[in-house]
Write an enzyme that holds these catalytic residues in place. Structure first.
Site, PDB file in Angstrom:
ATOM      1  N   HIS A 178      35.908  38.812  44.137  1.00 27.59           N
ATOM      2  CA  HIS A 178      35.831  39.510  42.849  1.00 27.59           C
ATOM      3  C   HIS A 178      36.194  38.549  41.721  1.00 27.59           C
ATOM      4  CE1 HIS A 178      36.307  43.509  45.119  1.00 27.59           C
ATOM      5  NE2 HIS A 178      35.045  43.352  44.756  1.00 27.59           N
ATOM      6  N   ALA A 179      35.334  38.511  40.694  1.00 28.24           N
ATOM      7  CA  ALA A 179      35.427  37.472  39.675  1.00 28.24           C
ATOM      8  C   ALA A 179      36.736  37.502  38.889  1.00 28.24           C
ATOM      9  CB  ALA A 179      34.234  37.596  38.730  1.00 28.24           C
ATOM     10  N   ARG A 180      37.156  38.675  38.460  1.00 27.58           N
ATOM     11  CA  ARG A 180      38.283  38.744  37.527  1.00 27.58           C
ATOM     12  C   ARG A 180      39.648  38.555  38.177  1.00 27.58           C
ATOM     13  NH1 ARG A 180      37.435  45.136  36.167  1.00 27.58           N
ATOM     14  NH2 ARG A 180      37.868  45.997  38.227  1.00 27.58           N
ATOM     15  N   GLU A 181      39.686  38.469  39.499  1.00 25.00           N
ATOM     16  CA  GLU A 181      40.964  38.371  40.218  1.00 25.00           C
ATOM     17  C   GLU A 181      41.373  36.908  40.323  1.00 25.00           C
ATOM     18  OE1 GLU A 181      39.955  40.655  43.743  1.00 25.00           O
ATOM     19  OE2 GLU A 181      39.477  42.416  42.523  1.00 25.00           O
ATOM     20  N   ARG A 236      33.629  41.800  37.471  1.00 23.24           N
ATOM     21  CA  ARG A 236      34.029  41.913  38.879  1.00 23.24           C
ATOM     22  C   ARG A 236      32.923  41.463  39.844  1.00 23.24           C
ATOM     23  NH1 ARG A 236      36.920  45.453  42.591  1.00 23.24           N
ATOM     24  NH2 ARG A 236      35.553  46.550  44.019  1.00 23.24           N
ATOM     25  N   ASN A 253      32.034  43.113  47.592  1.00 24.52           N
ATOM     26  CA  ASN A 253      32.843  43.749  48.632  1.00 24.52           C
ATOM     27  C   ASN A 253      32.374  45.174  48.948  1.00 24.52           C
ATOM     28  OD1 ASN A 253      34.808  42.959  50.460  1.00 24.52           O
ATOM     29  ND2 ASN A 253      36.407  44.130  49.414  1.00 24.52           N
ATOM     30  N   ARG A 254      31.166  45.489  48.514  1.00 18.76           N
ATOM     31  CA  ARG A 254      30.472  46.716  48.961  1.00 18.76           C
ATOM     32  C   ARG A 254      29.135  46.347  49.566  1.00 18.76           C
ATOM     33  NH1 ARG A 254      34.731  47.599  47.741  1.00 18.76           N
ATOM     34  NH2 ARG A 254      35.705  49.292  46.552  1.00 18.76           N
ATOM     35  N   HIS A 305      42.436  39.113  47.427  1.00 19.71           N
ATOM     36  CA  HIS A 305      42.077  39.859  46.221  1.00 19.71           C
ATOM     37  C   HIS A 305      43.338  40.082  45.383  1.00 19.71           C
ATOM     38  CE1 HIS A 305      37.938  41.420  47.357  1.00 19.71           C
ATOM     39  NE2 HIS A 305      38.348  40.913  48.510  1.00 19.71           N
ATOM     40  N   SER A 306      43.172  40.765  44.268  1.00 19.24           N
ATOM     41  CA  SER A 306      44.304  41.262  43.505  1.00 19.24           C
ATOM     42  C   SER A 306      43.820  42.486  42.749  1.00 19.24           C
ATOM     43  CB  SER A 306      44.817  40.207  42.523  1.00 19.24           C
ATOM     44  OG  SER A 306      43.975  40.124  41.378  1.00 19.24           O
ATOM     45  N   TYR A 307      44.646  43.364  42.234  1.00 16.01           N
ATOM     46  CA  TYR A 307      46.070  43.346  42.345  1.00 16.01           C
ATOM     47  C   TYR A 307      46.537  44.630  43.025  1.00 16.01           C
ATOM     48  CZ  TYR A 307      45.785  46.605  38.388  1.00 16.01           C
ATOM     49  OH  TYR A 307      45.481  47.671  37.592  1.00 16.01           O
ATOM     50  N   TYR A 357      41.780  53.478  49.433  1.00 19.89           N
ATOM     51  CA  TYR A 357      40.713  54.480  49.369  1.00 19.89           C
ATOM     52  C   TYR A 357      39.670  54.125  50.417  1.00 19.89           C
ATOM     53  CZ  TYR A 357      39.689  50.664  46.081  1.00 19.89           C
ATOM     54  OH  TYR A 357      39.577  49.438  45.473  1.00 19.89           O
ATOM     55  N   GLU A 379      45.930  42.005  48.782  1.00 19.37           N
ATOM     56  CA  GLU A 379      45.883  42.273  47.342  1.00 19.37           C
ATOM     57  C   GLU A 379      47.173  41.691  46.779  1.00 19.37           C
ATOM     58  OE1 GLU A 379      43.625  43.972  45.496  1.00 19.37           O
ATOM     59  OE2 GLU A 379      42.550  45.285  46.866  1.00 19.37           O
TER      60      GLU A 379
END
Ligand code: 0X9
Ligand code: ZN
Ligand code: ZN
Length: 418
Positions: A178-181, A236, A253-254, A305-307, A357, A379
């Site tokens: 994920h880009a923003r992490e 993301r 990640n989907r 990943h985060s967060y 989830y 995470e």
């Protein structure tokens, strides 16, 4: 004076710094107690633009859990007024986003002694670092290209470990799905540095590198990562075009082939959890999946990943427990215990469907179903104080504590061959 100002302006723009586009943005946290609250959040996007941070899209929101999301100044005043009306208590996690974003774009990334592992780096810097460290440690590191991104960038993989000529059990570790992490690629770089620096002096690392290989992909979603530096700090997904819409990108990640798009993912290309047109539609996902499928000997799959501060394991696509649930649970428990021992950072752990989830198409579930029975998603920090804008001052403590968890799992895998 004018000339100076002008120069300053040019420098800022050419480095893709954020301008003032986050001025007035806030991050709010809600705790949803009932259907009315839930409906409000599900529908809020039709009135104002909200960027879901945790969970990552409106579809994943449920009652009895918290939701973190970003809204601009206009959206914030609307949302806050509406929340008062329906009596939903909220908490402002980030009052003013702009200064936090700006801090992360500071220019002095290279210090005199070499690479600064306590800063976030742009992709070009990371790629230069990859090339340089490979040359510096020829007996420990080999660099591979596992494919190209949608926009034509290389995706690099570093194999770390003493070269033996025969097969060794292997641990796959990826970052930057994920880009923003941003803390995630920072961790992969930290890991490679610690591994090379400590080989020969630290007994744990020496044993691990003698007996195992680590395959490290510092940035999987390279296009998204670049975009998060140049255009949208909170991007993301990947950056592929979607026919019939201006909305771009798929959630990598989907997009893995694990009960693809059956739950916790969106068919809407504009959603942050868009599953793509089919499993492995994304070149970045295909590159990782193809590599893992054909490389024999991968015994553990770890993805950063985060967060939220969680150590997650399969399944995400179902509430059913894996056949080795007990073992994974104990392993996660001990990994988290090791992590916490350094600074007391609290982590939750367990199957992702239960702990965060249900969602399908994740890399961890896919790797597990391929036969890699030790499969974990981390995470990293924090729990929402800064979220994706984790300050650079936390890179060191975050990476140091995470090293303890990763080393714990690696040692366990080494001692439990299969
Ligand atoms: O939703 C995700 O992809 C991950 N959380 S994040 O906030 N980094 O986006 C959690 C992944 C857990 N595993 C699966 N969903 N398979
Ligand atoms: Zn998230
Ligand atoms: Zn993520």
């Amino acid at each position: 004076m004018k000339a100076l100002l002008f120069l300053g302006f040019v420098a800022v723009v050419s480095f893709g710094a954020p301008g003032d586009k986050y001025a007035g943005d806030k991050v709010l946290r809600l705790w949803l107690e009932n259907e009315q609250h839930l409906q409000f959040i599900r529908n809020v996007s039709s009135s104002v633009k909200v960027d879901f941070w945790q969970p990552d899209s409106a579809e994943l929101v449920t009652t009895n859990r918290s939701v973190d999301f970003r809204v601009d100044a206009f959206g914030a005043s609307y949302v806050q007024a509406e929340l008062e009306k329906i009596g939903l208590k909220y908490h402002i996690l980030i009052e003013s986003m702009q200064p936090l974003v700006e801090k992360q774009f500071d220019r002095n990334k290279i210090n005199s002694t070499g690479y600064d592992y306590e800063k976030y780096h742009r992709l070009e810097e990371i790629n230069r670092w990859i090339a340089k460290i490979t040359v510096e440690y020829p007996t420990l590191i080999s660099r591979f290209k596992i494919g190209w991104s949608y926009e034509g960038r290389h995706i690099y993989l570093l194999r770390i470990g003493r070269r033996t000529g025969f097969m060794k059990p292997t641990i796959f570790l990826d970052c930057g799905i994920h880009a923003r992490e941003w803390i995630s690629p920072a961790f992969c770089q930290w890991f490679v540095r610690e591994a090379t620096k400590n080989y020969g002096s630290d007994s744990t690392m020496t044993t691990l590198l003698n007996k195992l290989y680590f395959l490290v992909v510092p940035v999987v979603n390279v296009d998204g990562y670049v975009y998060s530096w140049t255009k949208d700090r909170f991007w993301r997904k990947t950056r592929s075009r979607n026919p019939g819409t201006h909305c771009m990108g798929t959630d990598p990640n989907r997009n893995f082939d694990a009960k693809w798009c059956s739950v916790g993912a969106s068919r809407n290309p504009c959603a942050d959890t868009y599953c793509g047109s089919r499993a492995e539609s994304e070149k970045e996902v295909k590159a990782v999946a193809n590599f893992i499928r054909k490389y024999k000997g991968i015994k553990a799959y770890l993805t950063i990943h985060s967060y939220s501060q969680m150590c997650l394991f399969p399944y995400s696509y179902t509430y059913s427990l894996t056949s080795n649930y007990k073992e994974l649970d104990t392993l996660a428990h001990n990994a988290v215990k090791a992590l916490s021992s350094l600074h007391g950072t609290r982590y939750e752990y367990g199957p992702a469907s239960i702990i965060i989830y249900p969602s399908a198409g994740g890399s961890d579930d896919w790797a597990y179903d391929l036969g890699i029975k030790y499969s974990f998603t981390f995470e990293l920090r924090d729990t929402g104080r800064y979220g994706f804008l984790l300050p650079e001052s936390q890179i060191r403590p975050t990476c140091e504590e995470t090293m303890l968890a990763i080393n714990y799992i690696a040692t366990y895998v080494l001692n439990h061959p299969y």
